[in-house]
Motif scaffolding. Structure first.
Motif, PDB file in Angstrom:
ATOM      1  N   THR A  36     -22.222  -8.387 -14.575  1.00  0.00           N
ATOM      2  CA  THR A  36     -21.306  -8.245 -15.460  1.00  0.00           C
ATOM      3  C   THR A  36     -20.399  -9.175 -15.834  1.00  0.00           C
ATOM      4  N   LEU A  37     -19.587  -9.686 -14.572  1.00  0.00           N
ATOM      5  CA  LEU A  37     -18.624 -10.546 -14.897  1.00  0.00           C
ATOM      6  C   LEU A  37     -18.887 -11.962 -15.365  1.00  0.00           C
ATOM      7  N   VAL A  38     -20.207 -12.442 -15.056  1.00  0.00           N
ATOM      8  CA  VAL A  38     -20.951 -13.602 -15.513  1.00  0.00           C
ATOM      9  C   VAL A  38     -21.056 -13.336 -17.220  1.00  0.00           C
ATOM     10  N   GLY A  39     -21.638 -12.399 -17.557  1.00  0.00           N
ATOM     11  CA  GLY A  39     -21.737 -11.901 -18.769  1.00  0.00           C
ATOM     12  C   GLY A  39     -20.606 -11.979 -19.620  1.00  0.00           C
ATOM     13  N   VAL A  40     -19.537 -11.340 -19.169  1.00  0.00           N
ATOM     14  CA  VAL A  40     -18.118 -11.455 -19.996  1.00  0.00           C
ATOM     15  C   VAL A  40     -17.590 -12.732 -19.831  1.00  0.00           C
ATOM     16  N   LEU A  41     -17.592 -13.531 -18.846  1.00  0.00           N
ATOM     17  CA  LEU A  41     -17.194 -14.941 -18.858  1.00  0.00           C
ATOM     18  C   LEU A  41     -17.877 -15.741 -19.868  1.00  0.00           C
ATOM     19  N   SER A  42     -19.082 -15.484 -19.914  1.00  0.00           N
ATOM     20  CA  SER A  42     -20.040 -16.261 -21.005  1.00  0.00           C
ATOM     21  C   SER A  42     -19.436 -16.052 -22.409  1.00  0.00           C
ATOM     22  N   ALA A  43     -19.346 -14.635 -22.462  1.00  0.00           N
ATOM     23  CA  ALA A  43     -18.849 -14.236 -24.042  1.00  0.00           C
ATOM     24  C   ALA A  43     -17.221 -15.121 -24.317  1.00  0.00           C
ATOM     25  N   LEU A  44     -16.541 -15.369 -23.211  1.00  0.00           N
ATOM     26  CA  LEU A  44     -15.443 -15.907 -23.465  1.00  0.00           C
ATOM     27  C   LEU A  44     -15.664 -17.666 -23.515  1.00  0.00           C
ATOM     28  N   GLY A  45     -16.702 -17.867 -23.081  1.00  0.00           N
ATOM     29  CA  GLY A  45     -17.134 -19.502 -23.412  1.00  0.00           C
ATOM     30  C   GLY A  45     -16.835 -20.137 -22.190  1.00  0.00           C
ATOM     31  N   VAL A  46     -17.007 -19.329 -21.268  1.00  0.00           N
ATOM     32  CA  VAL A  46     -16.763 -19.892 -19.791  1.00  0.00           C
ATOM     33  C   VAL A  46     -18.478 -19.983 -18.816  1.00  0.00           C
ATOM     34  N   ASP A  47     -18.855 -20.806 -18.365  1.00  0.00           N
ATOM     35  CA  ASP A  47     -20.106 -20.920 -17.717  1.00  0.00           C
ATOM     36  C   ASP A  47     -19.953 -20.693 -16.437  1.00  0.00           C
ATOM     37  N   ALA A  48     -20.346 -19.566 -15.565  1.00  0.00           N
ATOM     38  CA  ALA A  48     -20.275 -18.947 -14.436  1.00  0.00           C
ATOM     39  C   ALA A  48     -21.551 -18.742 -13.720  1.00  0.00           C
ATOM     40  N   ASP A 479      -5.440   3.081 -34.285  1.00  0.00           N
ATOM     41  CA  ASP A 479      -6.344   3.804 -33.447  1.00  0.00           C
ATOM     42  C   ASP A 479      -6.638   3.038 -32.454  1.00  0.00           C
ATOM     43  N   HIS A 480      -6.777   3.915 -31.198  1.00  0.00           N
ATOM     44  CA  HIS A 480      -7.013   3.238 -29.836  1.00  0.00           C
ATOM     45  C   HIS A 480      -5.898   2.129 -29.524  1.00  0.00           C
ATOM     46  N   VAL A 481      -4.658   2.414 -29.690  1.00  0.00           N
ATOM     47  CA  VAL A 481      -3.666   1.331 -29.265  1.00  0.00           C
ATOM     48  C   VAL A 481      -3.951   0.552 -27.822  1.00  0.00           C
ATOM     49  N   LEU A 482      -4.568   1.322 -27.211  1.00  0.00           N
ATOM     50  CA  LEU A 482      -4.977   0.952 -25.663  1.00  0.00           C
ATOM     51  C   LEU A 482      -5.452  -0.463 -25.850  1.00  0.00           C
ATOM     52  N   GLY A 483      -6.085  -0.724 -26.977  1.00  0.00           N
ATOM     53  CA  GLY A 483      -7.011  -2.122 -27.268  1.00  0.00           C
ATOM     54  C   GLY A 483      -6.071  -3.354 -27.325  1.00  0.00           C
ATOM     55  N   LEU A 484      -4.661  -3.032 -27.504  1.00  0.00           N
ATOM     56  CA  LEU A 484      -3.655  -4.181 -27.382  1.00  0.00           C
ATOM     57  C   LEU A 484      -3.419  -4.436 -26.222  1.00  0.00           C
ATOM     58  N   PHE A 485      -3.684  -3.559 -25.019  1.00  0.00           N
ATOM     59  CA  PHE A 485      -3.627  -3.795 -23.796  1.00  0.00           C
ATOM     60  C   PHE A 485      -4.646  -4.561 -22.989  1.00  0.00           C
ATOM     61  N   ARG A 486      -5.894  -3.677 -23.210  1.00  0.00           N
ATOM     62  CA  ARG A 486      -7.288  -4.037 -22.741  1.00  0.00           C
ATOM     63  C   ARG A 486      -8.250  -3.267 -23.432  1.00  0.00           C
ATOM     64  N   LEU A 487      -9.393  -4.019 -23.189  1.00  0.00           N
ATOM     65  CA  LEU A 487     -10.558  -3.379 -23.988  1.00  0.00           C
ATOM     66  C   LEU A 487     -11.738  -3.515 -23.023  1.00  0.00           C
ATOM     67  N   TRP A 488     -12.685  -2.532 -23.295  1.00  0.00           N
ATOM     68  CA  TRP A 488     -14.028  -2.637 -22.732  1.00  0.00           C
ATOM     69  C   TRP A 488     -14.983  -3.478 -23.305  1.00  0.00           C
ATOM     70  N   TRP A 489     -15.040  -4.716 -22.527  1.00  0.00           N
ATOM     71  CA  TRP A 489     -16.248  -5.745 -23.074  1.00  0.00           C
ATOM     72  C   TRP A 489     -17.420  -5.292 -22.440  1.00  0.00           C
ATOM     73  N   ILE A 490     -18.515  -5.292 -23.352  1.00  0.00           N
ATOM     74  CA  ILE A 490     -19.938  -4.616 -22.916  1.00  0.00           C
ATOM     75  C   ILE A 490     -20.739  -6.092 -23.346  1.00  0.00           C
ATOM     76  N   PRO A 491     -21.198  -7.003 -22.192  1.00  0.00           N
ATOM     77  CA  PRO A 491     -21.870  -8.115 -22.615  1.00  0.00           C
ATOM     78  C   PRO A 491     -23.287  -8.153 -23.482  1.00  0.00           C
ATOM     79  N   SER A 492     -23.609  -8.864 -24.214  1.00  0.00           N
ATOM     80  CA  SER A 492     -24.983  -8.693 -24.712  1.00  0.00           C
ATOM     81  C   SER A 492     -25.990  -8.300 -23.778  1.00  0.00           C
ATOM     82  N   GLY A 493     -26.923  -7.298 -24.016  1.00  0.00           N
ATOM     83  CA  GLY A 493     -28.006  -7.167 -23.393  1.00  0.00           C
ATOM     84  C   GLY A 493     -27.801  -6.342 -22.220  1.00  0.00           C
ATOM     85  N   HIS A 494     -26.566  -5.724 -21.978  1.00  0.00           N
ATOM     86  CA  HIS A 494     -26.117  -4.740 -20.879  1.00  0.00           C
ATOM     87  C   HIS A 494     -26.017  -3.444 -21.708  1.00  0.00           C
ATOM     88  N   SER A 495     -26.144  -2.393 -20.794  1.00  0.00           N
ATOM     89  CA  SER A 495     -25.749  -1.135 -21.428  1.00  0.00           C
ATOM     90  C   SER A 495     -23.992  -0.832 -21.395  1.00  0.00           C
TER      91      SER A 495
END
Length: 712
Positions: A36-48, A479-495
């Motif tokens: 999951t960490l590799v997938g989220v980093l990839s979505a940020l443009g970071v190759d891990a 709506d969901h003001v918590l999104g200005l603090f943190r968001l739940w990122w789901i990498p493509s292909g993940h549940s």
């Protein structure tokens, strides 16, 4: 999926503000997997993808700030000082100053260099030094520019000075306000064309304002697709900056008065099938309503505008800038490629038009110039009618007027996703981790803000969106003001369960929201329901941002929270749009509906028993305060629940219009798509009869509840 990340991968994740662990709804500490960490980093443009790449990316991240003379943006809270790092060739002199925003009076403020020695750093084959300058605490609010000048420094950067605290309007400083909450599309008048519109909003504001209400909270009115099928959910728009022209009242466009008899007949003919939809009790047909309205508006658009009207249109286009014309171009392209076979406008386009700056798009911009102007004009007309609705609300005596709702995000194939480029992250979508209601988690199919790219853009896309939303508002619900603090990122292909939280610079996100709200004179309410880190609510209250509370969700020791224990800085309500109206909830219709749709994860008897216990606990709390007796009717219980909320110190109290007329059907059933007519239910009374706006002022149930809200 359970592979443990290496120490280096954890460090890299933290460098990009990715949380490597979080607490579940059950109180368990969950560790995020390496995949999951590799997938989220990839979505940020970071190759891990390999340990070697992780080491390279760590080194790159450490050097990155030293590659820039100035940070791309600095957000400074007034009253505080910030130390500004300036990077130049080691040993070179540099001076810095701030050019003040013209709205803040203009001028130049020279910055003082701090006497701080920082070791130079070898970056990309050159030795880079760091000078530090102090940004003073008394800079005026606004969007300013930092300048750096020296032998190896010619740089500019954005400085945003934001307020420390938002003050409530004088009318709410020592008292409370109440208002109606409505789904605008469902609230129709006899003159509506199948859906409620901005003229209906003005009428609703006038009626309720004269009855003592201080605001009308409406669903997000962000733009949807310009071609069918139009997404019913107002929380999944194609853009959050511009509005849905479906809400335009054709007859209120000034040029309609100058139509020839033949053209006026065309408008009337276009409206006939749409007006016929008003009498139906079945699901609202947005596509039919918009098709009729668009045909009529095209006739009105062809009428020559007077010089004054043309000048007003030109001013609007200039003020909105390229963002408006780019959105209008997307609409024209969506219309042009409507037969391409994509499941959503934008998804089936040729590759050469997926880049807004491509030569193919430039050619289409010229070819579709008239349609681009049409969609630009629609936004101007809609903006004018929103302004009229807000003026009507204030003229009716409301303290705030229209309270707009800002959705969490946008459709992944929509206009913003096309136009904003890297500012919205690809390769991931926003959602929520598993909880007691959604044990598999939720994937909302919305691309998240890319934190670094948003900062590189100096938060301008965020600012521009806020300015448009706030322009004709007295308040805004985030709506969901918590999104200005943190968001739940789901990498493509993940549940949805295999995601991770990505943190944002909340001081910047909240601060810019506050700055634009202060400039617009708007009260800000953050929807902070659900799992919230304890410090977040304190932080929001400290900045003058209201929270939210829903009676059904407020518990203390397995009982309804006593009114005196509620917060003052909040919008308090009995219910919310994701629950059935209170009459239906009391009757357990939410259980019946979920059983019919196959959404129950437990035996129906268990769920019904829990719902019955919840109802009994509520009635017991009302009885203990003398608000109901043993023979209380449904209507009496609903009114008593509102009296209970009025006993709290909450500065704002909202009343669902559906509760006021006795509606029982839910507007939205979470966990469904086509199984239930979400966001398509017209306003009706307990017997299922439609309730037009014209009847509200005579509705006995509404008038009785209004007396409660006014202290009767």
């Amino acid at each position: 999926m359970t592979e443990q990340p290496s120490e280096a991968l954890v460090r890299l994740a933290h460098e990009y503000a990715i949380s490597t662990e979080h607490w579940s709804h059950a109180g368990d500490l969950v560790h995020v997997s390496a995949e999951t960490l590799v997938g989220v980093l990839s979505a940020l443009g970071v190759d891990a993808s390999t340990p070697e790449r992780v080491d390279v990316e760590l080194a790159h991240r450490a050097d990155d700030p030293w590659r820039r003379t100035l940070p791309p943006v600095v957000v400074l809270t007034t009253g505080k000082t910030v130390r500004l790092p300036v990077h130049v060739a080691h040993g070179d002199p540099v001076i810095c100053w701030v050019d003040l925003d013209e709205d803040a009076g203009g001028g130049r403020v020279d910055l003082t260099q701090a006497d701080i020695a920082t070791d130079p750093r070898q970056v990309d084959g050159r030795l880079v030094g760091r000078a530090s300058f102090d940004l003073p605490a008394d800079l005026p609010l606004g969007w300013h520019e930092i300048r750096a000048q020296g032998p190896s420094a010619q740089a500019r950067s954005t400085l945003v000075v934001v307020p420390h605290h938002l003050e409530l309007p004088d009318l709410l400083a020592d008292t409370r306000g109440w208002g109606m909450m409505a789904q605008l599309y469902s609230v129709r008048s006899e003159r509506s064309w199948g859906v409620g519109d901005f003229a209906d909003l003005a009428e609703l504001a006038d009626v309720t304002g004269r009855l003592g209400a201080d605001f009308v909270l409406v669903n997000p009115v962000h733009a949807a697709e310009p071609v069918p099928p139009m997404t019913p959910s107002p929380y999944l728009p194609v853009t959050r900056r511009f509005v849905n022209p479906m809400y335009i009242r054709v007859e209120d466009v000034r040029e309609t008065a100058y139509l020839s008899s033949a053209d006026l007949a065309l408008v009337e003919w276009a409206g006939e099938p749409a007006r016929a939809l008003n009498g139906g009790t079945g699901p609202i047909d947005r596509d039919a309503a918009w098709a009729a309205r668009r045909s009529a508006l095209e006739v009105v658009f062809a009428v020559p505008r007077s010089p004054a009207r043309q000048a007003a249109f030109d001013r609007y286009v200039a003020e909105e800038g390229p963002g408006l014309t780019t959105f209008a171009l997307w609409c024209a392209l969506a219309e042009h490629f409507a037969e391409s076979g994509g499941s959503h406008p934008g998804s089936g386009w040729p590759d050469e038009v997926r880049d807004p700056s491509s030569p193919a798009v430039a050619a289409l911009r010229d070819a579709l110039a008239d349609r681009v102007t049409f969609y630009t004009w629609l936004q101007w007309v809609a903006d004018d009618q929103l302004a009229a609705a807000q003026k009507t609300a204030l003229d009716a005596g409301m303290a705030l007027g229209i309270m707009h709702d800002l959705a969490v995000g946008v459709h992944r194939d929509g206009a913003d996703a096309w136009a904003l480029g890297p500012v919205l992250a690809r390769g991931a979508s926003v959602g929520a981790p598993p909880d007691m209601y959604n044990q598999q988690g939720q994937d909302w199919s919305q691309p998240p803000w890319h934190p670094d790219e948003l900062a590189r853009a100096a938060y301008r896309p965020y600012r521009d969106m806020l300015r448009t939303v706030l322009r004709h508002a007295g308040a805004v619900r985030i709506d969901h003001v918590l999104g200005l603090f943190r968001l739940w990122w789901i990498p493509s292909g993940h549940s949805a369960a295999d995601g991770a939280y990505v943190r944002y610079d909340h001081d910047a996100m909240i601060g810019i929201l506050m700055l634009e709200a202060a400039r617009a004179g708007v009260v800000v309410i953050g929807e902070d329901l659900g799992t919230v880190e304890p410090w977040v609510r304190d932080y929001l209250a400290g900045r003058g941002i209201l929270g939210t509370a829903v009676l059904w969700f407020e518990h203390e020791d397995d009982k309804p929270r006593p009114p005196e224990h509620w917060r003052r800085m909040q919008l308090a309500t009995v219910t919310t749009h994701d629950l059935p109206p209170t009459a239906g909830y009391l009757a357990g219709e939410h259980v019946t509906l979920r059983e019919r749709l196959g959404l129950l994860a437990e035996p129906v008897k268990t769920v019904r028993a829990r719902a019955a216990n919840e109802r009994e606990a509520m009635i017991t709390a009302l009885r203990e305060r003398g608000l109901v007796d043993d023979d209380a009717s449904e209507r009496t219980i609903v009114e008593a629940m509102h009296r209970y909320v009025l006993a709290t110190p909450a500065v704002l109290v909202g009343v669902a219009l559906a509760d006021a007329v006795g509606e029982r059907r839910a507007q939205n059933q979470p966990g469904t798509d086509t199984e239930y007519p979400n966001w398509k239910v017209p306003l009706a009374d307990p017997a299922g009869n439609l309730v037009p706006i014209e009847d509200l002022v005579h509705n006995p149930r509404l008038l009785s509840l209004v007396r409660v809200m006014n202290g009767g």
